[in-house]
Design an enzyme around this catalytic site. Structure first.
Site, PDB file in Angstrom:
ATOM      1  N   TRP A 133       0.874  -1.172   0.000  1.00  0.00           N
ATOM      2  CA  TRP A 133       0.000   0.000   0.000  1.00  0.00           C
ATOM      3  C   TRP A 133       0.907   1.217   0.000  1.00  0.00           C
ATOM      4  CZ3 TRP A 133      -1.983   2.853   4.753  1.00  0.00           C
ATOM      5  CH2 TRP A 133      -2.961   3.781   4.392  1.00  0.00           C
ATOM      6  N   ASP A 215      -0.974  -5.106   9.608  1.00  0.00           N
ATOM      7  CA  ASP A 215      -1.904  -4.095   9.120  1.00  0.00           C
ATOM      8  C   ASP A 215      -3.150  -4.856   8.657  1.00  0.00           C
ATOM      9  OD1 ASP A 215      -3.279  -2.083   7.920  1.00  0.00           O
ATOM     10  OD2 ASP A 215      -1.790  -1.632   6.382  1.00  0.00           O
ATOM     11  N   LYS A 251     -13.496  -0.547   5.598  1.00  0.00           N
ATOM     12  CA  LYS A 251     -14.046  -1.447   4.585  1.00  0.00           C
ATOM     13  C   LYS A 251     -15.111  -2.370   5.171  1.00  0.00           C
ATOM     14  CE  LYS A 251     -10.996   0.323   1.999  1.00  0.00           C
ATOM     15  NZ  LYS A 251      -9.608   0.380   2.033  1.00  0.00           N
TER      16      LYS A 251
HETATM   17  N1  PMP Z   1      -3.687  -0.448   5.096  1.00  0.00           N
HETATM   18  C1  PMP Z   1      -4.028  -0.898   3.886  1.00  0.00           C
HETATM   19  C2  PMP Z   1      -3.288  -2.056   3.328  1.00  0.00           C
HETATM   20  C3  PMP Z   1      -5.058  -0.282   3.167  1.00  0.00           C
HETATM   21  O1  PMP Z   1      -5.374  -0.760   1.964  1.00  0.00           O
HETATM   22  C4  PMP Z   1      -5.739   0.799   3.754  1.00  0.00           C
HETATM   23  C5  PMP Z   1      -6.865   1.454   3.026  1.00  0.00           C
HETATM   24  N2  PMP Z   1      -6.714   1.712   1.719  1.00  0.00           N
HETATM   25  C6  PMP Z   1      -5.345   1.215   5.035  1.00  0.00           C
HETATM   26  C7  PMP Z   1      -4.322   0.557   5.672  1.00  0.00           C
HETATM   27  C8  PMP Z   1      -5.945   2.330   5.808  1.00  0.00           C
HETATM   28  O2  PMP Z   1      -7.136   2.813   5.493  1.00  0.00           O
HETATM   29  P1  PMP Z   1      -7.963   3.760   6.445  1.00  0.00           P
HETATM   30  O3  PMP Z   1      -7.024   4.742   7.042  1.00  0.00           O
HETATM   31  O4  PMP Z   1      -8.950   4.372   5.541  1.00  0.00           O
HETATM   32  O5  PMP Z   1      -8.587   2.878   7.461  1.00  0.00           O
END
Ligand code: PMP
Length: 401
Positions: A133, A215, A251
């Site tokens: 990411w 993560d 998500k």
């Molecule tokens: N880690 C990964 C691998 C992700 O794909 C995302 C969202 N795209 C996030 C962390 C964090 O997203 P958010 O801060 O919106 O919860």
């Protein structure tokens, strides 16, 4: 020092730039396969029914107010989030060695965890998968880490995990390096290690005294099952490893803009819990003082109420729609006789598929078909629907031919 008028333009953030190009395009057949958000088969964002129901219930609850939350957030939320991750009966919870801190979604959890490790404990080196990411590097550098390194992950030729490369890079990592691991539904490749592969990875991490930083942005969203998607995290924790895990509820609860996240900290020794919590309190206090209430309260209400929890079926609805778009796309490409193998579309898991399309092919899809995706060839499967799947398959076929 650098004067404000000599400031250079920062590089654009690809995913937002591609999304904007899609929004600005007026072509009737345009398709957005870029940004990582769920869409219904009608191409619309979705408020989960259980979330809407809980919001209405909370709006009518006269006992609630807008007082500040504690620095570490709502206890009802963070403990439910930790239990969702580890399973309520996990030894780390029963032995009082695990706790959660409410954060500003998954990004905030990564940031709090990274800043705690860098500034309070002096960790300097972090490893992220190649590819990963796009935000991992920036978040860790901004948190005080100074040595960014990559570990091999994706075997582009065979479109699988490069396990040997991965293990070799871990073997060569200096002691006390922090290893960022995607808990499930690896972004962007959609390729996860098998249980046996995770066991090997854990073994090296333990032997080499590396620090696992999970993560978890897609728990439940990948397979439809919370337990299944948490397997790797639970396995590492059951080996007694000290570790942290960033959790996002963007998500799996569809709460993208409410910024609901948690960082679960798992310690070896219960007696370290109070001092660690007190230092984390200072990390958060100096960063944003305390988290917002709305999304955390929704998730806490759902997770702590068995009846509402059962209504969380929507996670399965989302996961199943993605699975059916994966098989539909693969089937169509095979039927069209599109050169290459397309099995990876169904063997990959989660929201994204790493199609293997080259940057030139991506450009062709954007310019000729108004289909928007990232240069790496990553597509968000949720952008595909029963209405545009034939169009997308034909466009990919024509592009690859
Ligand atoms: N880690 C990964 C691998 C992700 O794909 C995302 C969202 N795209 C996030 C962390 C964090 O997203 P958010 O801060 O919106 O919860």
């Amino acid at each position: 020092m650098c004067g404000i008028n000599s400031m250079k333009l920062g590089p654009p953030i690809e995913v937002f730039a591609v999304n904007k190009a899609y929004l600005d395009d007026t072509h009737p057949d345009k398709v957005n396969l870029s940004i990582g958000a769920y869409r219904t088969d009608e191409g619309k964002p979705w408020v989960l029914p259980v979330v809407r129901k809980t919001e209405l219930q909370l709006a009518n609850d006269e006992t609630l107010n807008h007082e500040y939350l504690p620095v570490l957030g709502l206890e009802a939320f963070s403990s439910a989030a930790t239990s969702m991750l580890l399973g309520a009966d996990h030894s780390a919870i029963l032995e009082g060695r695990a706790f959660g801190v409410q954060t500003l979604s998954g990004t905030g959890a990564l940031r709090v965890g990274a800043e705690f490790l860098a500034r309070q404990l002096g960790y300097k080196t972090f490893y992220f998968s190649q590819p990963t990411w796009e935000n991992h590097r920036l978040v860790f550098l901004n948190s005080g880490f100074t040595e960014p390194r990559e570990y091999r992950y994706w075997d582009a030729n065979n479109r699988t995990l490069d396990l040997n490369g991965f293990l070799e890079d871990l073997q060569g990592a200096p002691e006390n390096s922090v290893i960022i691991l995607h808990a499930c539904a690896h972004n962007p490749t959609g390729c996860d290690p098998t249980h046996e592969q995770w066991e090997k990875i854990a073994q090296v991490i333990e032997e080499k005294k590396l620090f696992p930083f999970f993560d978890s942005a897609y728990q439940g969203f990948a397979s439809g099952e919370l337990e299944k998607d948490a397997w790797a995290v639970r396995y590492f924790a059951s080996r007694g490893l000290e570790m942290v895990c960033a959790q996002s509820f963007a998500k799996n609860f569809g709460l993208y803009n409410e910024r609901v996240g948690n960082i679960t900290v798992i310690l070896k020794d219960k007696q370290d819990l109070i001092p660690v919590k007190s230092q984390l309190t200072l990390t958060v206090r100096g960063m944003y003082s305390n988290p917002p209430n709305h999304g955390g309260r929704i998730v806490a209400t759902v997770l702590n109420n068995p009846q509402l929890y059962d209504e969380k079926e929507s996670i399965r609805t989302m996961a199943n729609r993605i699975l059916s778009m994966r098989s539909g796309l693969k089937e169509r490409l095979q039927r069209l006789g599109t050169p290459g193998t397309w099995d990876h579309i169904t063997s990959q898991i989660g929201m994204f598929s790493y199609t293997g399309l080259s940057p030139r092919q991506v450009e062709h899809l954007v310019n000729n078909y108004h289909i928007y995706l990232l240069k790496s060839g990553r597509i968000n499967m949720c952008g595909i629907s029963t209405k545009n799947i034939d169009y997308v398959a034909k466009a990919i076929n024509e592009t690859v031919l």
